[in-house]
Design a protein around this motif. Structure first.
Motif, PDB file in Angstrom:
ATOM      1  N   GLN A   1       4.260  -2.662  -1.507  1.00 18.69           N
ATOM      2  CA  GLN A   1       3.008  -2.433  -2.211  1.00 18.69           C
ATOM      3  C   GLN A   1       2.828  -0.944  -2.488  1.00 18.69           C
ATOM      4  O   GLN A   1       3.369  -0.097  -1.774  1.00 18.69           O
ATOM      5  CB  GLN A   1       1.846  -2.982  -1.397  1.00 18.69           C
ATOM      6  N   GLY A   2       2.052  -0.622  -3.516  1.00 18.28           N
ATOM      7  CA  GLY A   2       1.807   0.764  -3.890  1.00 18.28           C
ATOM      8  C   GLY A   2       1.249   1.592  -2.742  1.00 18.28           C
ATOM      9  O   GLY A   2       0.425   1.118  -1.963  1.00 18.28           O
ATOM     10  N   GLY A   3       1.731   2.813  -2.624  1.00 17.13           N
ATOM     11  CA  GLY A   3       1.255   3.707  -1.576  1.00 17.13           C
ATOM     12  C   GLY A   3       2.049   3.647  -0.287  1.00 17.13           C
ATOM     13  O   GLY A   3       1.775   4.399   0.650  1.00 17.13           O
ATOM     14  N   TYR A   4       3.022   2.762  -0.212  1.00 10.91           N
ATOM     15  CA  TYR A   4       3.846   2.645   1.000  1.00 10.91           C
ATOM     16  C   TYR A   4       5.283   3.021   0.691  1.00 10.91           C
ATOM     17  O   TYR A   4       5.795   2.739  -0.388  1.00 10.91           O
ATOM     18  CB  TYR A   4       3.791   1.224   1.571  1.00 10.91           C
ATOM     19  N   SER A   5       5.943   3.638   1.648  1.00  7.97           N
ATOM     20  CA  SER A   5       7.335   4.058   1.480  1.00  7.97           C
ATOM     21  C   SER A   5       8.279   2.948   1.930  1.00  7.97           C
ATOM     22  O   SER A   5       7.868   1.979   2.581  1.00  7.97           O
ATOM     23  CB  SER A   5       7.599   5.313   2.317  1.00  7.97           C
ATOM     24  N   HIS A   6       9.552   3.133   1.610  1.00  8.12           N
ATOM     25  CA  HIS A   6      10.574   2.197   2.074  1.00  8.12           C
ATOM     26  C   HIS A   6      10.615   2.173   3.602  1.00  8.12           C
ATOM     27  O   HIS A   6      10.785   1.115   4.211  1.00  8.12           O
ATOM     28  CB  HIS A   6      11.948   2.574   1.515  1.00  8.12           C
ATOM     29  N   GLY A   7      10.465   3.341   4.216  1.00  9.97           N
ATOM     30  CA  GLY A   7      10.486   3.423   5.679  1.00  9.97           C
ATOM     31  C   GLY A   7       9.339   2.660   6.320  1.00  9.97           C
ATOM     32  O   GLY A   7       9.518   1.968   7.322  1.00  9.97           O
ATOM     33  N   THR A   8       8.154   2.787   5.739  1.00 11.03           N
ATOM     34  CA  THR A   8       6.992   2.065   6.257  1.00 11.03           C
ATOM     35  C   THR A   8       7.190   0.563   6.109  1.00 11.03           C
ATOM     36  O   THR A   8       6.897  -0.207   7.023  1.00 11.03           O
ATOM     37  CB  THR A   8       5.707   2.504   5.523  1.00 11.03           C
TER      38      THR A   8
END
Length: 194
Positions: free
Chosen positions: A67-74
């Motif tokens: 989802q928008g606002g989140y990184s691949h790591g998160t």
């Protein structure tokens, strides 16, 4: 006459992988389960599209994506932690050592497992749409077949498999070893709890 029933279902490759890591299922059985799970997910997504094509397309085939606002790591971390919680709950709710002393445990096992899935969904839907089941993620992506679901598909396999393996190793080799060590210590000391 003693009858032993094995009740349960394997619908998630990550859980099956966790059980494989913990030595609860054989490699051959795990591979066949995972193949059946993936094929079942593809067929299930195909049925949904066949019966509700407009809704299926409107909601992106219920595919998982970051989802928008989140990184691949998160997103990867959310999938790891979410699947860890699920697999840890499966292990603890179906533990043969507990069920030997508490005959109601196998009957009630679906309740904590279902609650764990519910809680994980509450926490991870805003991040990834909640994967924790690689077959479901893949089945929706295959049937929807657009670019976006394929971009991050690896997260919905790598994260759950890491989380499942970590939960299995933690339960089998950390918690169980600690419990056995504590029991041995208790027996050697001759302590009686009153």
């Amino acid at each position: 006459m003693c009858i032993h029933l094995h009740i349960g279902g394997h619908i998630n490759p990550a859980v099956t992988f966790g059980l494989l890591v913990g030595g609860k299922v054989s490699l051959i059985r795990a591979l066949f389960y995972m193949l059946a799970q993936v094929l079942g997910a593809i067929c299930g997504a195909g049925l949904v599209k066949g019966f509700q094509k407009d809704l299926f397309n409107r909601y992106g085939g219920a595919t998982n994506s970051i989802q928008g606002g989140y990184s691949h790591g998160t997103a990867l971390g959310a999938e790891i932690v979410g699947t860890f919680i699920l697999v840890y709950t499966v292990y603890s709710a179906t533990d043969a050592q507990r069920s030997a002393h508490e005959s109601y445990v196998p009957i009630l096992a679906p309740l904590p497992i279902g609650f764990a899935v519910f809680v994980v969904h509450l926490a991870t839907i805003p991040i990834t749409g909640t994967g924790i089941n690689p077959a479901r993620s893949l089945g929706a992506a295959v049937v929807y077949n657009k670019d976006k679901p394929w971009d991050d598909q690896w997260i919905f396999w790598v994260g759950p498999f890491i989380g499942a393996a970590a939960a299995a190793l933690y339960y089998e080799y950390v918690l169980s070893a600690s419990a056995l060590k504590a029991l041995g210590s208790f027996r050697r000391s001759g302590s009686i709890i009153s």
